[in-house]
Design an enzyme around this catalytic site. Structure first.
Site, PDB file in Angstrom:
ATOM      1  N   CYS A 164       0.802  -1.228   0.000  1.00  0.00           N
ATOM      2  CA  CYS A 164       0.000   0.000   0.000  1.00  0.00           C
ATOM      3  C   CYS A 164       0.832   1.274   0.000  1.00  0.00           C
ATOM      4  CB  CYS A 164      -0.954  -0.018   1.181  1.00  0.00           C
ATOM      5  SG  CYS A 164      -1.972  -1.520   1.216  1.00  0.00           S
ATOM      6  N   HIS A 304      -2.267   8.127   6.287  1.00  0.00           N
ATOM      7  CA  HIS A 304      -2.573   6.791   5.772  1.00  0.00           C
ATOM      8  C   HIS A 304      -3.957   6.379   6.266  1.00  0.00           C
ATOM      9  CE1 HIS A 304      -1.676   2.983   3.959  1.00  0.00           C
ATOM     10  NE2 HIS A 304      -1.809   2.327   5.105  1.00  0.00           N
ATOM     11  N   GLU A 315      -0.296   5.841  13.909  1.00  0.00           N
ATOM     12  CA  GLU A 315       0.063   6.979  13.071  1.00  0.00           C
ATOM     13  C   GLU A 315      -0.133   8.297  13.819  1.00  0.00           C
ATOM     14  OE1 GLU A 315      -0.660   8.726   8.539  1.00  0.00           O
ATOM     15  OE2 GLU A 315      -2.021   7.190   9.330  1.00  0.00           O
ATOM     16  N   LYS A 336      -9.335   8.091   2.749  1.00  0.00           N
ATOM     17  CA  LYS A 336      -9.814   6.699   2.686  1.00  0.00           C
ATOM     18  C   LYS A 336     -11.207   6.569   3.282  1.00  0.00           C
ATOM     19  CE  LYS A 336      -5.399   4.157   2.771  1.00  0.00           C
ATOM     20  NZ  LYS A 336      -4.445   5.294   2.903  1.00  0.00           N
ATOM     21  N   HIS A 341      -9.728   1.880   0.815  1.00  0.00           N
ATOM     22  CA  HIS A 341      -8.281   1.682   0.708  1.00  0.00           C
ATOM     23  C   HIS A 341      -7.955   1.114  -0.665  1.00  0.00           C
ATOM     24  CE1 HIS A 341      -4.193   1.104   1.467  1.00  0.00           C
ATOM     25  NE2 HIS A 341      -4.227   0.434   2.606  1.00  0.00           N
ATOM     26  N   PHE A 400       1.911  -3.303   3.970  1.00  0.00           N
ATOM     27  CA  PHE A 400       2.252  -4.583   4.577  1.00  0.00           C
ATOM     28  C   PHE A 400       3.721  -4.892   4.286  1.00  0.00           C
ATOM     29  CE2 PHE A 400      -2.172  -6.849   4.604  1.00  0.00           C
ATOM     30  CZ  PHE A 400      -2.602  -5.981   5.584  1.00  0.00           C
TER      31      PHE A 400
END
Length: 414
Positions: A164, A304, A315, A336, A341, A400
């Site tokens: 991502c 994110h 975050e 998002k 996502h 990831f």
């Protein structure tokens, strides 16, 4: 010596909240949710029965049937948005050196639908049933390859793959390519098309997705105390980057400037974020150093912000550790909450949102925020867009494997 300046002169977007960059932007500032129940394949046995999909997508609106059959959907998305970015830039391709145009575009997963379909054909009918286009349709670098072939761009051509964080990694590498004078222009971004049975099953198995099936449009709720996971999305975002000198010489409309980035690793876990945020902190501090700016110069961060219980807290903590008291003066958001996502496209789609926020002086909201979380206590620009003059904006994207990216964008000044 000062760095060569790199500006953004073209934008293309294909997202669940808008097809084309203008529609995408209007969807964001109006707080539109792109999530809805899935009706194009059977989800009756899935824990999650919804996603953020591109509405009424028809490849024939953009390309002929022969071209479409030979491209996975992720590659189609990339081709469509690259074409929009080039048209949006107003560049005359006959007047430039195509040897000096880079194409650096990634996909986190690549041709996942093609891989599944061809695996079924192989299982049922044997090796002779496998298409000669199977491998070219599958590999993630093919978006960059196809765009290079279509337009005759012979500059640096490749893709970075980092889950991502893919879109942002490719933008940073394209920026470097121009700064270091390997090219004068770059088509760059990310594309993803994983909303189908196998993709949905895979992310359900990771147990990272929301299961709010009774209200898909409110399921992506970053920083809200009742968040229960991310919403799977799809799409593409593409930029035309250009050297400042080239853009000014041809009188181009300039959306903004890229002035640095930070890349790092968590070195922690294959899917979970580092709870101390060491890698994220490193990415943001590296980006600020790369851009040569101070903490108080930053007015906006597109986070994110996936809407996962652990990720949003990690975050938030990282931003507070980097910016201290100034963290509370920054307008943050997570787009998002509207697009879902978009995986390997996320860093590119959200970079576009950041660039347009700077360009228009409007910060899109984080929608679906109704239950404050004491662990997420910053200004997330909740539920309504906010007008603010922005000099510097950051985009965070993580993947990831522990991949972290922060890209710094600046309001364009002659």
């Amino acid at each position: 010596m000062s760095k060569r300046r790199v500006v953004i002169t073209g934008i293309g977007a294909l997202t669940p909240v808008g097809k084309g960059a203008p529609e995408f932007w209007n969807g964001l500032i109006s707080g539109k949710s792109g999530a809805k129940s899935i009706d194009n394949f059977d989800v009756s046995n899935f824990p999650t029965k919804f996603a953020a999909q591109i509405e009424d997508y028809d490849a024939s609106e953009y390309m002929n049937s022969k071209e479409a059959r030979r491209m996975d959907k992720f590659c189609q998305y990339a081709m469509i948005t690259a074409d929009e970015a080039l048209r949006d830039s107003g560049i005359d391709l006959d007047l430039i050196d195509r040897n000096r145009v880079a194409v650096i575009i990634g996909s986190g997963i690549g041709g996942m639908q093609t891989f599944y379909q061809q695996s079924v054909e192989f299982h049922l009918k044997g090796q002779r049933a496998v298409s000669p286009f199977f491998i070219p349709m599958l590999i993630p670098d093919m978006a960059a390859g196809q765009i290079s072939i279509k337009y005759g761009f012979r500059g640096p051509n490749f893709c970075a793959v980092s889950a991502c964080a893919t879109g942002s990694h490719n933008i940073g590498l394209a920026y470097d390519t121009i700064v270091n004078e390997h090219a004068d222009y770059a088509v760059t971004g990310g594309a993803e098309a994983s909303v189908f049975g196998m993709g949905l099953a895979g992310f359900n198995a990771v147990r990272a997705m929301s299961t709010r099936n009774d209200s898909p449009e409110t399921a992506s709720r970053p920083f809200d105390k009742t968040r229960d996971g991310f919403v799977l999305g799809e799409g593409a975002g593409m930029l035309l980057l250009e050297s400042y000198d080239s853009a000014v010489q041809r009188g181009a409309r300039i959306y903004g400037e890229i002035c640095g980035y930070g890349f790092s690793a968590d070195a922690h876990h294959i899917t979970a974020p580092d709870p101390e945020g060491k890698g994220v902190i490193l990415a943001m501090t590296s980006a600020l150093k790369s851009a040569g700016i101070k903490l108080e110069d930053v007015h906006h961060i597109n986070m994110h912000g996936t809407s996962t219980p652990l990720g949003d807290i990690a975050e938030t903590r990282s931003i507070k550790k980097v910016f201290g008291d100034h963290a509370y003066k920054i307008n943050l958001n997570s787009t998002k909450s509207m697009t879902g996502h978009t995986l390997g496209a996320a860093g590119a789609v959200e970079s576009i949102a950041t660039i347009l926020a700077i360009y228009h002086g409007i910060i899109p909201p984080t929608i679906n925020y109704t239950h404050p979380d004491p662990d997420c206590d910053l200004n997330y620009t909740t539920n309504e867009a906010e007008v603010r003059d922005i000099t510097y904006g950051l985009n965070n994207a993580f993947g990831f494997g522990g991949h972290n990216t922060t890209v710094v964008f600046k309001k364009f000044v002659e």
